[in-house]
Design an enzyme around this catalytic site. Structure first.
Site, PDB file in Angstrom:
ATOM      1  N   ASP A 116      29.033  15.419  25.830  1.00  0.00           N
ATOM      2  CA  ASP A 116      29.005  15.145  24.392  1.00  0.00           C
ATOM      3  C   ASP A 116      30.213  14.288  24.040  1.00  0.00           C
ATOM      4  OD1 ASP A 116      26.672  16.597  23.797  1.00  0.00           O
ATOM      5  OD2 ASP A 116      27.796  18.467  23.680  1.00  0.00           O
ATOM      6  N   ASP A 134      21.028  14.043  21.930  1.00  0.00           N
ATOM      7  CA  ASP A 134      20.920  15.048  20.864  1.00  0.00           C
ATOM      8  C   ASP A 134      20.421  14.419  19.568  1.00  0.00           C
ATOM      9  OD1 ASP A 134      22.022  16.902  22.665  1.00  0.00           O
ATOM     10  OD2 ASP A 134      24.050  16.592  21.895  1.00  0.00           O
TER      11      ASP A 134
END
Length: 158
Positions: A116, A134
């Site tokens: 991330d 995402d």
């Protein structure tokens, strides 16, 4: 028509993997680079799912979420094959979710975690870091929900 939607998924998947590769090669784990007062580039590792759900579950979650991604990807490809002419919004929703699922699956299989790198924060409040995959899943899911809602409203009106 399937080839069109797989191409869309492929482009989004390539962008996801390219951005993660840049982050992995340029930032050390837990590095944060402030960009704006509410936005930073980071390198975080998520062994769980959305919002770090099951992040510290001991390792079994890697294989569970990988199996889930494989199964759901197969379902989405099946559904993309069934689309009729004019169902472009449904195709886009499926392609975006497929790209996101595969992007995070690649990370899980390669690293054991998802990379991330987008961090939003404001006044001491921090939103969990996320990535292109995402975002793709989120946008696709919202589109899918809106289509289901529109279909339900149309059925109720008739």
């Amino acid at each position: 028509m399937l080839a069109r939607w797989l191409s869309v998924a492929g482009v989004v998947l390539a962008i996801d993997q390219l951005t993660k590769r840049i982050v992995v090669t340029r930032l050390d784990y837990l590095d944060e680079v402030p960009v704006l007062p509410f936005f930073s580039w980071v390198r975080w590792h998520n062994e769980g799912a959305a919002f770090s759900f099951l992040n510290d579950a001991g390792g079994w979650q890697r294989w569970f979420f990988s199996a889930l991604a494989i199964g759901f990807s197969a379902y989405l490809i099946f559904e993309l094959r069934r689309l009729r002419q004019g169902e472009w919004l449904q195709g886009l929703a499926y392609a975006l979710i497929l790209a996101g699922a595969l992007g995070n699956l690649i990370d899980r299989l390669a690293y054991g975690y998802v990379v991330d790198f987008v961090l939003l924060h404001y006044s001491g409040h921090v939103f969990p870091a996320f990535n292109v995959a995402d975002s793709s899943i989120f946008i696709g899911a919202v589109l899918w929900f809106l289509l289901l809602w529109r279909e339900t409203c149309a059925e109720m009106a008739s």
